[in-house]
Design a protein around this motif. Sequence first.
Motif, short mmCIF file in Angstrom:
data_model
loop_
_atom_site.label_atom_id
_atom_site.label_comp_id
_atom_site.label_asym_id
_atom_site.label_seq_id
_atom_site.Cartn_x
_atom_site.Cartn_y
_atom_site.Cartn_z
N SER A 13 19.62 -19.32 19.48
CA SER A 13 19.81 -20.53 18.51
C SER A 13 18.67 -20.71 17.51
O SER A 13 19.09 -21.06 16.32
N THR A 14 17.48 -20.35 18.09
CA THR A 14 16.36 -20.73 16.90
C THR A 14 16.52 -19.52 16.12
O THR A 14 15.50 -19.87 14.98
N GLN A 34 10.52 -19.53 13.27
CA GLN A 34 11.63 -18.87 12.71
C GLN A 34 12.12 -18.98 11.41
O GLN A 34 12.08 -18.17 10.60
N ARG A 35 12.23 -20.19 11.06
CA ARG A 35 12.58 -20.43 9.86
C ARG A 35 11.34 -20.11 8.69
O ARG A 35 11.61 -19.66 7.67
N LEU A 56 9.99 -23.77 17.85
CA LEU A 56 10.28 -22.27 17.81
C LEU A 56 11.23 -22.02 16.61
O LEU A 56 11.12 -21.20 15.93
N ALA A 57 12.13 -23.16 16.45
CA ALA A 57 12.97 -23.18 14.99
C ALA A 57 12.14 -23.29 13.93
O ALA A 57 12.47 -22.54 12.94
N TYR A 58 10.92 -23.80 14.02
CA TYR A 58 10.16 -23.97 12.80
C TYR A 58 9.45 -22.56 12.41
O TYR A 58 9.62 -22.28 11.55
N CYS A 108 14.93 -29.30 9.11
CA CYS A 108 15.09 -28.61 10.39
C CYS A 108 16.38 -28.82 10.74
O CYS A 108 16.90 -30.01 10.92
N CYS A 161 17.34 -28.05 14.13
CA CYS A 161 17.30 -28.17 15.42
C CYS A 161 17.96 -29.08 16.04
O CYS A 161 18.20 -30.06 15.53
N TRP A 167 11.91 -26.29 21.38
CA TRP A 167 12.91 -25.91 20.68
C TRP A 167 12.85 -26.17 19.09
O TRP A 167 13.02 -25.19 18.25
N HIS A 168 12.38 -27.19 18.67
CA HIS A 168 11.86 -27.63 17.45
C HIS A 168 10.69 -26.49 16.70
O HIS A 168 11.02 -26.12 15.72
#
Length: 373
Positions: A52-53, A342-343, A338-340, A305, A307, A335-336
């Motif tokens: 999901s990230t 990827q973004r 990794l989402a950062y 974000c 996430c 989670w946050h």
Amino acid sequence: MSTAFRWVEQARSGRARAGHLHTAHGTVPTPTFMPVGTVGTVKAMTMDAVRSTGAGIVLGNTYHLMLRPGAERVRALGGLHRFMDWPGPILTDSGGFQVMSLGPLRKLDQDGVTFSSHIDGSKHRLTPERSTDIQHALDATITMCFDECPALPAAPEVIAQSMRMSMRWAARCREAFVQRLGYAQYGIIQGGTEAELRAESVRALTGIGFEGYAIGGLAVGEGQELMFSTLDATTPLIPWDSPRYLMGVGTPDDLLGSVERGVDMFDCVMPTRAGRTARAYTERGTLNLRNARHAVDSRPISPHCDCLACTRHSRAYLHHLFRANEILGPMLLTWHNLAYYQRLMRGIRSAIVEGSLEAHAAWLRAQWAMEDW
Ligand SMILES: CNc1nc2c(CCNCc3ccccc3)c3nc(N)[nH]c(=O)c3cc2[nH]1
Ligand SMILES: [Zn+2]
């Protein structure tokens, strides 16, 4: 549809490239950041959360998996994709770096390395052939050559001897590699921060011929300036249509500068390790969420974000979770982070495609210099 392993350019901006990496386990847009899945898990994350990230490729590790649960057991259970329930591409490191940085009591010789397990002290040996065989048993999509990453700083002669041993090992790895459609083996360029040794290493590896090339031997304390100057001396020598992977890198600023210098793939433990130690990555630098100033802050970690931590919780809640040593803290913050990451990579990639990398890079650097919101 079975597909040959290849990197296809979509756009370029100077030495920076945007493209697609086609593999037996799916296609991944590049530049790409690969979350580190050490012992068959990205720590504190389910694989659905990793997906999901926006992650495309995850890392596995020969050193850890050969010690526990053992490569043969993973093979018998259907390979690492089945074991971790990750259908996308998996890249496994060859184990040499981890032995030298993790394993106690290890002995290096011209043929390989002998070491004792950090888990139970049992004796093990890794050679170019054994490392390649283990990665085959794990069914890795991308297999890394068994190499030696010398500690820096070191005398040029020491770096030269180490690099030449790694080049001999690379030839042995290529011999042991089982070619399969959509699978790849990457050579690892060594040579410290010496431009001539880096060039000699690229010539040796491209002479053998690999599906991709990693830049190893960096992010070992040399500093960003020497890392970037070494990239400047190395990436232009790698065939343009070959994917380039900078091992163990790095901070958001490292990633941006390395993409600008022709790197397509990255791995780093920072976002996941920071997620377990209450350090949050944001567009304006990092935050220590254990700091008391977050105790009553109802805002999300980042307003940009999507996430779970940022859409459903506040900084105050994350602060509380870490103060209370609750497992949910590392889960949400990993989670946050990794989402950062990827973004960040998606934004850099879009800028290359749209021809606005220079402006986007300037904007990112200005943001990182700003105070927190
Ligand atoms: C942090 N700086 C840094 N890391 C380096 C690594 C390891 C990259 N990360 C792989 C990994 C995989 C699973 C779990 C954890 C890590 C290297 N690996 C190899 N084989 N050769 C290198 O020269 C080399 C140089 C590095 N510098
Ligand atoms: Zn977030």
